[in-house]
Scaffold this active site. Structure first.
Site, PDB file in Angstrom:
ATOM      1  N   TRP A   5      63.705  46.494  50.967  1.00 39.39           N
ATOM      2  CA  TRP A   5      63.800  47.779  50.311  1.00 39.39           C
ATOM      3  C   TRP A   5      64.850  48.670  50.666  1.00 39.39           C
ATOM      4  CZ3 TRP A   5      61.857  47.306  45.839  1.00 39.39           C
ATOM      5  CH2 TRP A   5      60.663  46.656  45.546  1.00 39.39           C
TER       6      TRP A   5
ATOM      7  N   ASP B 118      61.646  56.494  52.729  1.00 39.45           N
ATOM      8  CA  ASP B 118      60.757  55.614  51.788  1.00 39.45           C
ATOM      9  C   ASP B 118      59.423  55.383  52.565  1.00 39.45           C
ATOM     10  OD1 ASP B 118      59.636  53.999  50.198  1.00 39.45           O
ATOM     11  OD2 ASP B 118      61.325  52.617  49.765  1.00 39.45           O
TER      12      ASP B 118
ATOM     13  N   LYS C  75      50.604  51.565  46.191  1.00 43.51           N
ATOM     14  CA  LYS C  75      50.212  51.064  47.240  1.00 43.51           C
ATOM     15  C   LYS C  75      49.043  52.037  48.216  1.00 43.51           C
ATOM     16  CE  LYS C  75      53.908  48.549  47.132  1.00 43.51           C
ATOM     17  NZ  LYS C  75      55.628  48.916  47.055  1.00 43.51           N
TER      18      LYS C  75
HETATM   19  C1  LIG Z   1      56.889  48.857  46.666  1.00 41.90           C
HETATM   20  C2  LIG Z   1      58.040  49.523  47.421  1.00 41.90           C
HETATM   21  C3  LIG Z   1      58.961  50.203  46.685  1.00 41.90           C
HETATM   22  C4  LIG Z   1      59.426  49.661  45.180  1.00 41.90           C
HETATM   23  O1  LIG Z   1      58.506  50.572  44.711  1.00 41.90           O
HETATM   24  P1  LIG Z   1      58.578  50.794  42.982  1.00 41.90           P
HETATM   25  O2  LIG Z   1      57.495  51.915  42.810  1.00 41.90           O
HETATM   26  O3  LIG Z   1      57.985  49.574  42.507  1.00 41.90           O
HETATM   27  O4  LIG Z   1      59.777  51.104  42.606  1.00 41.90           O
HETATM   28  C5  LIG Z   1      60.201  50.353  47.394  1.00 41.90           C
HETATM   29  N1  LIG Z   1      59.682  50.664  48.621  1.00 41.90           N
HETATM   30  C6  LIG Z   1      58.908  50.229  49.449  1.00 41.90           C
HETATM   31  C7  LIG Z   1      58.669  50.457  50.826  1.00 41.90           C
HETATM   32  C8  LIG Z   1      57.908  49.734  48.631  1.00 41.90           C
HETATM   33  O5  LIG Z   1      56.994  49.018  49.614  1.00 41.90           O
END
Ligand SMILES: *Cc1c(COP(=O)(O)O)cnc(C)c1O
Length: 366
Positions: free
Chosen positions: A102, A172, A196
């Site tokens: 990511w 993030d 999540k």
């Molecule tokens: C799941 C995830 C993403 C992507 O998320 P989307 O909402 O599907 O774009 C980005 N960064 C991390 C750390 C993730 O776990």
């Protein structure tokens, strides 16, 4: 059909009481004769929902008043672009830490908008640890520093949030937001896709310090400018209304549980139980260095692809689902987000132990 324990990395489990409340209110929300999905986003019934969601989130995370909370769409992946489009406003330079898939995607996207420097990386070690980051590594002229606090695929997490001094820290937090108490004031901007630890996919939460809003270039599309969403209370256009409603129910559930202090205690307990089992196992091990282990995503491997495949298949037959590891790591991965009950982790551990007994290589049985 019974509910199963879903160890998926996302979308992941939602708390059962939340699903039941949503079910009870589905067809007729508070005597409106409509479901939340059918409410106008300008109606007071919905603006009450979004205001209450924000209030609860602010309370849970102790968000200072100098920060705005935005409920938007596009997922965390859209933030990979929105962050540089809005924040590369002075030097056009940003420092990124590369801790996994990511992070790499965030870096790739940011390069389209400015000068990106990777100040630390664990890529050469297959992202099995979080590299050290200290203030001397940071360009004081950088417009921001970007980190991924929890690496969903690799199963790593920062045990200490780096001090970036006066340079805003952007995080993030998609896979560990609300998992424990944090100090929001250490960050300039936090973003997270909801699927999540917050609610259904389709909603993205952004927590942004006010002084970072309103700096996007003229050419920035309206929908990608934080100012648009901030100035309209996340109601510039139709927000993901049902996602906001579900997030509100999850925030209520967390509040009733005792907030993030209690959630953090439960999450630590679940993770410790699982890591202890891996330590004691003769079949499975964690590929992640001890001081970098995630509380949310726990990858583990055996020394045989056949055993791994048998494990995933037999676990599924017991109602322990989605344990297959990400293709880049292999083996298994148990994602144990907030909504995974302690009993789910206990059942997984019992299954791991019985699997190990029944599949132990013959030469080891003396
Ligand atoms: C799941 C995830 C993403 C992507 O998320 P989307 O909402 O599907 O774009 C980005 N960064 C991390 C750390 C993730 O776990």
């Amino acid at each position: 059909m019974e509910r199963i324990y879903n160890f998926s990395a996302g979308p992941s489990m939602l708390p059962l009481p939340v699903l039941k409340k949503a079910q009870a209110e589905l067809v007729n929300y508070r005597n409106s004769g409509m479901s939340v999905m059918e409410l106008s986003h300008r109606s007071w019934l919905f603006t009450d929902i979004i205001a209450e969601a924000e209030r609860l989130l602010r309370e849970l995370l102790a968000i200072p008043e100098t920060y705005k909370v935005l409920f938007i769409q596009g997922g965390a992946s859209q933030q990979f672009a929105m962050v540089p489009m809005n924040l590369l406003s002075k030097s056009g330079k940003a420092d990124y830490v590369n801790t996994g898939s990511w992070s790499k995607k965030a870096i790739k996207e940011a390069k389209k908008f400015g000068t990106v420097r990777v100040i630390a990386s664990s890529e050469e070690d297959n992202f099995t640890y979080i590299p050290k980051v200290d203030s001397t590594m940071i360009d004081p002229k950088a417009d921001y520093v970007h980190i991924t606090t929890n690496n969903t695929i690799e199963g790593t997490a920062y045990s200490v949030i780096p001090d970036t001094g006066d340079v805003p820290l952007v995080a993030d937090m998609s896979s560990n937001i609300l998992s424990e108490e944090i100090d929001v004031s250490k960050f300039g901007l936090i973003y997270a896709g909801a699927q999540k630890n917050i609610g259904p996919a389709g909603l993205t939460v952004v927590i942004i310090r006010e002084d970072l809003i309103g700096k996007a270039q003229e050419s920035c599309p309206t929908m990608l400018d934080y100012k648009t969403h901030s100035a309209s209370g996340s109601l510039y256009n139709t927000p993901p209304t049902y996602g906001v409603y579900m997030a509100k129910l999850v925030f209520e559930w967390l509040t009733d549980l005792g907030g993030l202090k209690e959630m953090g205690r439960i999450n630590r307990e679940k993770a410790q139980m699982l890591y202890r089992t891996l330590e004691e196992s003769n079949m499975f091990e964690s590929p992640v260095k001890e001081n970098s282990r995630s509380m949310m995503n726990v990858p583990f491997v055996s020394d045989s692809a056949e055993l791994d495949a048998a494990f995933v298949k037999e676990a599924q037959a017991q109602g322990l689902e989605t344990l297959k590891g990400h293709r880049s790591v292999g083996g298994m991965r148990a994602s144990i987000y907030n909504a995974m009950p302690v009993e789910g982790v206990q059942q997984l551990i019992e299954f791991m132990k019985s699997f190990e007994k029944s599949h132990r290589p013959k030469e080891e049985i003396k």
